[in-house]
Design a protein around this motif. Structure first.
Motif, PDB file in Angstrom:
ATOM      1  N   ASN A   1     -30.908  24.282   4.323  1.00 20.58           N
ATOM      2  CA  ASN A   1     -31.954  24.387   5.331  1.00 20.58           C
ATOM      3  C   ASN A   1     -32.497  23.025   5.737  1.00 20.58           C
TER       4      ASN A   1
ATOM      5  N   ASP B   1     -28.653  33.502   0.960  1.00 22.44           N
ATOM      6  CA  ASP B   1     -28.051  33.687   2.283  1.00 22.44           C
ATOM      7  C   ASP B   1     -26.538  33.557   2.270  1.00 22.44           C
TER       8      ASP B   1
ATOM      9  N   LEU C   1     -24.567  36.685   3.399  1.00 18.37           N
ATOM     10  CA  LEU C   1     -24.693  37.005   4.836  1.00 18.37           C
ATOM     11  C   LEU C   1     -23.933  36.001   5.693  1.00 18.37           C
ATOM     12  N   LEU C   2     -24.084  34.713   5.336  1.00 18.42           N
ATOM     13  CA  LEU C   2     -23.408  33.685   6.120  1.00 18.42           C
ATOM     14  C   LEU C   2     -21.893  33.826   6.011  1.00 18.42           C
TER      15      LEU C   2
ATOM     16  N   LYS D   1     -20.339  36.555   5.529  1.00 15.92           N
ATOM     17  CA  LYS D   1     -19.991  37.735   6.322  1.00 15.92           C
ATOM     18  C   LYS D   1     -19.916  37.374   7.812  1.00 15.92           C
TER      19      LYS D   1
END
Lengths: 170, 309
Positions: free
Chosen positions: B5, B32, B35-36, B38
């Protein structure tokens, strides 16, 4: 070894250049504007310009010439549409271990992803798609966009962050 | 805060596989990551719209190769310099025209016309007369050509010249009447001072108001007239001791008639006037005092005969 510089004015060379770059050029413009016809027209226009200037453009510079022309042409175009991407028809295996629920979920995720990508800011979107769909290296993208590699990396990271944030919100 | 981040190229480097093993291992632990990954996996299953290279190249070919020699020089049908020549010719002619153009005014039978000259001087044309003048530089060159009869009211200024075949009338702001027709030349001064130069009589005559001169048989004949008596401007032509030939011409011009005057003496003189309003009355007032009998023939000619014969 072909030491001799190929002339762009040669019909065959010209055709080679077209085969090598037209699709990328098309994608590049499409990721910007989301309009297939407009992207096709810009490709045509860029290649016409290349032909008309064939004696001034050496073979090695043809690619960057095309992208520069396309970028400039695009500056003059105003119409932007939402881009529509297709789900690759991957040759799905006959059988799968995955449950129907999982497949459904997967499909939903794809739909959401496409929408979120379409909503990305143009600068992030073009970098993200050139990288993910066209498999362009950051250095190639930086050349196409005429920006630094660092800037490409930043846009790529921003794109991922935006996607991560947006996809949860839907 | 996770590292990715803060580092604004971290994710980009992760996508391209440039992260170090340590970085990657640490990243894998973050919330994360799943999700990332994915997103990354799914986005690579996307594809751009179809682009038919063959079709597009054919389309391009028709635009690029069909005009086979793109470097063919276009030779203009009309070269650029021709426009320049045409323009200068037009300008030359326009200038020439502007500098030399003559304004032309003409009256027909029975017509009168008031012409206002560029300096507000007025010229009133009697019937069957013409004047020509150049508008350009009129103030410094007040000259006009006259054939017929006209009354001039001249504004003050440089010399004003009326040029006729038989002589020149020159004034400095005045009113005067000129008749110059078929070698008859008559000038009446209404106001101011008029200088008349007769070509035939080779004489310069200065006229004061109420004075008039005419040139007959190369001789100047002077007389006086009443400036207040009606003149042709008011619908009546007046004559003083004028040769009958001129009176007949005046009648012809006024009423668009033809006389057969072969049987009378045209050198006789007439004093009097005729109205412009009524042909019969006009004929009577001229012919009866002169003892002339008049009758119309079949061709609408008016035959004049001496009563005494």
């Amino acid at each position: 070894m072909n030491i001799e510089t190929k002339s762009v004015c040669e019909e065959n060379t010209y055709k080679l250049i077209f085969e090598a770059h037209s699709k990328s050029l098309f994608n590049f413009i499409y990721y910007k504007c989301g309009d297939i016809e407009q992207a096709e027209d810009v490709v045509q226009e860029a290649f016409i310009k290349l032909w008309n200037n064939c004696s001034n453009v050496i073979y090695e510079k043809a690619k960057s010439f095309l992208y520069t022309v396309a970028r400039n042409l695009f500056l003059n175009e105003v119409a932007h549409k939402k881009i529509v991407l297709q789900h690759k028809l991957a040759s799905a295996p006959d059988r799968t271990d995955e449950t129907p629920e999982f497949l459904l979920e997967e499909q939903e995720f794809m739909i959401r992803l496409k929408k979120v990508i379409a909503d990305l800011p143009e600068k992030q979107r073009e970098v993200f798609l050139l990288s993910r769909i066209d498999k362009k290296k950051y250095s190639e993208i930086s050349e196409m966009l005429n920006i630094s590699v660092k800037a490409v990396e930043k846009r790529m990271s921003q794109a991922l962050v935006t996607l991560r944030d947006q996809i949860g919100n839907i | 805060m996770e590292k990715y981040n803060q580092d604004d190229t971290f994710l980009a480097r992760w996508i391209s596989g440039e992260l170090s093993t340590e970085e990657l291992n640490e990243f894998k632990k973050s919330k994360d990551y799943a999700l990332l990954t994915k997103i990354n996996d799914a986005s690579q299953k996307l594809e751009s719209p179809k682009f038919d290279e063959q079709v597009q190249f054919q389309r391009l070919k028709s635009k690029v190769f069909n005009p086979p020699k793109q470097d063919k020089k276009v030779i203009k049908l009309v070269p650029n310099w021709a426009y320049a020549v045409a323009a200068s010719v037009i300008i030359t002619f326009a200038l020439f025209y502007a500098l030399t153009a003559e304004s032309h005014f003409k009256t027909g039978f029975g017509e009168q016309l008031a012409v206002v000259l560029p300096d507000n001087s007025k010229a009133q044309l009697n019937s069957n007369s013409t004047i020509d003048f150049k508008s350009f530089n009129w103030k410094n060159n007040r000259e006009l050509d006259l054939n017929g009869e006209a009354f001039f009211d001249v504004e003050k200024g440089k010399s004003f010249k009326v040029i006729t075949e038989d002589g020149v009338v020159e004034v400095l702001g005045t009113e005067f009447n000129v008749i110059a027709r078929d070698h008859y030349f008559e000038v009446r001064c209404q106001e101011g001072k008029v200088k008349v130069t007769s070509i035939a009589a080779n004489e310069e005559i200065i006229l004061l108001p109420g004075k008039a001169v005419r040139i007959i048989n190369n001789k100047a004949e002077r007389w006086e007239y009443n400036v207040n008596e009606p003149n042709w401007l008011l619908g009546e032509s007046t004559f003083y001791n004028t040769p009958l030939s001129q009176v007949i011409i005046a009648l012809e011009n006024q009423f668009q008639i033809n006389f057969d005057a072969s049987k009378i003496d045209l050198s006789e003189r007439f004093t009097g006037s005729f109205t412009h309003k009524n042909l019969k009355l006009a004929l009577k007032t001229v012919m009866i005092p002169m003892d002339i009998f008049y009758s119309a023939d079949s061709n609408n000619k008016i035959i004049l005969e001496n009563l005494n014969d």
